[in-house]
Design an enzyme around this catalytic site. Structure first.
Site, mmCIF file in Angstrom:
data_model
loop_
_atom_site.group_PDB
_atom_site.id
_atom_site.type_symbol
_atom_site.label_atom_id
_atom_site.label_comp_id
_atom_site.label_asym_id
_atom_site.label_seq_id
_atom_site.Cartn_x
_atom_site.Cartn_y
_atom_site.Cartn_z
ATOM 1 N N CYS A 7 21.955 70.497 24.948
ATOM 2 C CA CYS A 7 23.075 70.242 25.853
ATOM 3 C C CYS A 7 24.215 71.182 25.479
ATOM 4 O O CYS A 7 24.557 71.305 24.312
ATOM 5 C CB CYS A 7 23.527 68.786 25.728
ATOM 6 S SG CYS A 7 24.954 68.367 26.764
ATOM 7 N N ASP A 47 19.993 77.786 9.185
ATOM 8 C CA ASP A 47 19.716 76.454 9.711
ATOM 9 C C ASP A 47 18.351 75.964 9.220
ATOM 10 O O ASP A 47 17.598 75.355 9.970
ATOM 11 C CB ASP A 47 19.758 76.502 11.252
ATOM 12 C CG ASP A 47 19.718 75.116 11.887
ATOM 13 O OD1 ASP A 47 20.128 74.152 11.215
ATOM 14 O OD2 ASP A 47 19.258 75.005 13.040
ATOM 15 N N CYS A 94 43.969 69.823 22.528
ATOM 16 C CA CYS A 94 42.840 69.802 23.466
ATOM 17 C C CYS A 94 41.779 68.800 23.023
ATOM 18 O O CYS A 94 41.437 68.718 21.850
ATOM 19 C CB CYS A 94 42.230 71.196 23.579
ATOM 20 S SG CYS A 94 40.825 71.291 24.718
ATOM 21 N N CYS A 144 36.246 68.686 24.979
ATOM 22 C CA CYS A 144 34.867 68.465 24.535
ATOM 23 C C CYS A 144 34.577 66.987 24.339
ATOM 24 O O CYS A 144 33.465 66.513 24.628
ATOM 25 C CB CYS A 144 34.582 69.249 23.253
ATOM 26 S SG CYS A 144 35.655 68.821 21.855
ATOM 27 N N CYS A 184 34.832 74.141 26.751
ATOM 28 C CA CYS A 184 35.782 74.614 25.732
ATOM 29 C C CYS A 184 36.537 75.853 26.211
ATOM 30 O O CYS A 184 35.923 76.873 26.569
ATOM 31 C CB CYS A 184 35.034 74.935 24.447
ATOM 32 S SG CYS A 184 36.107 75.596 23.138
ATOM 33 N N CYS A 200 31.673 64.820 27.077
ATOM 34 C CA CYS A 200 30.362 64.460 26.523
ATOM 35 C C CYS A 200 29.700 63.349 27.354
ATOM 36 O O CYS A 200 30.259 62.248 27.477
ATOM 37 C CB CYS A 200 30.494 64.004 25.076
ATOM 38 S SG CYS A 200 28.903 63.575 24.317
ATOM 39 N N CYS A 226 42.446 74.316 17.846
ATOM 40 C CA CYS A 226 42.112 73.424 18.948
ATOM 41 C C CYS A 226 43.352 72.741 19.523
ATOM 42 O O CYS A 226 43.333 72.284 20.674
ATOM 43 C CB CYS A 226 41.112 72.360 18.491
ATOM 44 S SG CYS A 226 39.452 73.002 18.191
ATOM 45 N N CYS A 251 23.875 62.073 20.738
ATOM 46 C CA CYS A 251 23.976 63.466 21.197
ATOM 47 C C CYS A 251 22.695 63.878 21.925
ATOM 48 O O CYS A 251 21.583 63.679 21.421
ATOM 49 C CB CYS A 251 24.221 64.380 19.999
ATOM 50 S SG CYS A 251 24.302 66.129 20.416
#
Length: 367
Positions: free
Chosen positions: A259, A152, A209, A212, A266, A216, A206, A232
């Site tokens: 967050c 990252d 579904c 998520c 999930c 939010c 997924c 976000c």
């Protein structure tokens, strides 16, 4: 495990090396190791559309590198393979009912909600060190080779590479998922010139579904696999350096650093795994601190207590900004609790205009 010899043209020897690398990775604390080629051309159109829409917000570095992010061989010339790694980060003493516990804490208006990943040691340091150890182990077997470690920390499409290496898939929230571990883990990469055999990508799981997307708080997830970072909460409390948009402040609640809502909801995170390393154990009681207590830290305390923490990189000013917003929201829920008002009033003359602005907004909330 050792490799028979360092013949890097023999497919059998390369296959043995790949098996060995995965075993060494597990010994170093990684939960999974995969190997991918560097063709990410299928991601370029989507990346460009996301940038063109401005969904990266003030993260100018996302646009500055252009398509280099989707072209590993341009970022590190000579790269033909990427070894991807994931490392679980749930603290070792995490209870089985951890998701319910996190939800209860988030519902407490005085509680400072900090993303789970940030409560321990800075993951950049942990993964970079372990990936370097993996590279050293490879060098010990094959001699000098070309490589570069990433965690990252550069224009790397981590999720796309991890997906291609077969260790999971991109969820609808755009985070990475694994069937055995949910999403509570970090990713890291080793770019290399070794012609290792690649792993086959897996499928997405997924289904229909959309939990998520629906959960939010700021509706930052515009649809499956579409995130507007500007909305976000993780972006607003970590990446954004200026003023948090007025219309989004009430939606942040008591989330003062990051967050986890889309992860907590999930279904795959019922399989989330605890860390094997002590680095991600909670420090400074960041799992049950009050916003008032954290808001009282001066800059010296902030830097001292959070040394080695990823939180420290946002700086004391943004830390106070985030807490002021959280306290303002708590004041509404608690009908102007005197202790909250007093804590905010103590910062009304702070040297930072950014802090003063958010404190004034928070104090106006209880009137």
């Amino acid at each position: 495990m050792t490799v028979p010899d360092n013949n890097l043209t023999d497919p059998t020897k390369l296959a043995a090396l790949a098996v060995a690398i995965k075993a060494w990775g597990r010994e170093l604390g990684f939960a999974d190791i995969g190997i991918a080629d560097v063709d990410l051309s299928h991601t370029e159109a989507g990346l460009q559309a996301w940038l063109d829409a401005g969904h990266h917000g003030d993260m100018d570095y996302m646009a500055a590198h252009g398509m280099k992010r989707a072209r590993p061989a341009e970022l590190v010339p000579g790269t033909i393979r990427v070894i991807t790694a994931r490392m679980n980060y749930l603290p070792r003493d995490t209870d089985t009912g951890w998701r319910e516990q996190e939800e209860r804490r988030a519902a407490d208006p005085q509680h400072a909600t900090i993303s789970i990943y940030a409560r321990g040691r800075d993951y950049h340091k942990v993964l970079r060190s372990r990936l370097q150890q993996l590279a050293d182990r490879i060098r010990g077997e094959v001699g000098d080779f070309g490589y570069r470690v990433f965690t990252d920390s550069a224009p790397v499409m981590e999720v796309a590479l991890a997906e291609k290496s077969g260790i999971g898939w991109r969820g609808k929230h755009t985070l990475f998922l694994n069937r055995e571990a949910g999403s509570m883990f970090f990713l890291g990469e080793l770019f290399t010139d070794l012609p290792l055999p690649v792993d086959a990508p897996g499928g997405a799981h997924c289904g229909q579904c959309r939990a998520c997307i629906d959960v939010c708080p700021t509706q930052a997830i515009l649809g499956p696999y579409k995130l507007d970072a500007r909305r976000c909460i993780s972006y607003l409390t970590i990446e954004l350096k200026g003023s948090i948009p007025l219309e989004l402040r009430p939606l942040i609640g008591n989330r003062v650093y990051g967050c986890d809502d889309c992860q907590l909801i999930c279904p795959w995170n019922k399989f989330a795994q605890r860390a094997t390393l002590p680095d991600f154990d909670v420090r400074n009681a960041l799992d049950h601190s009050t916003m008032i207590a954290l808001f009282a830290w001066d800059e010296e305390e902030f830097n001292g207590k959070l040394e080695g923490s990823p939180i420290r990189r946002i700086g004391h000013e943004c830390w106070l900004r985030n807490l002021a917003v959280g306290l303002g929201n708590a004041s509404v829920q608690m009908r102007g609790a005197p202790e909250i008002v007093a804590a905010l009033q103590a910062r009304t003359s702070h040297p930072s205009e950014l802090v003063r602005e958010h404190v004034a907004w928070a104090l106006a909330r209880h009137i």
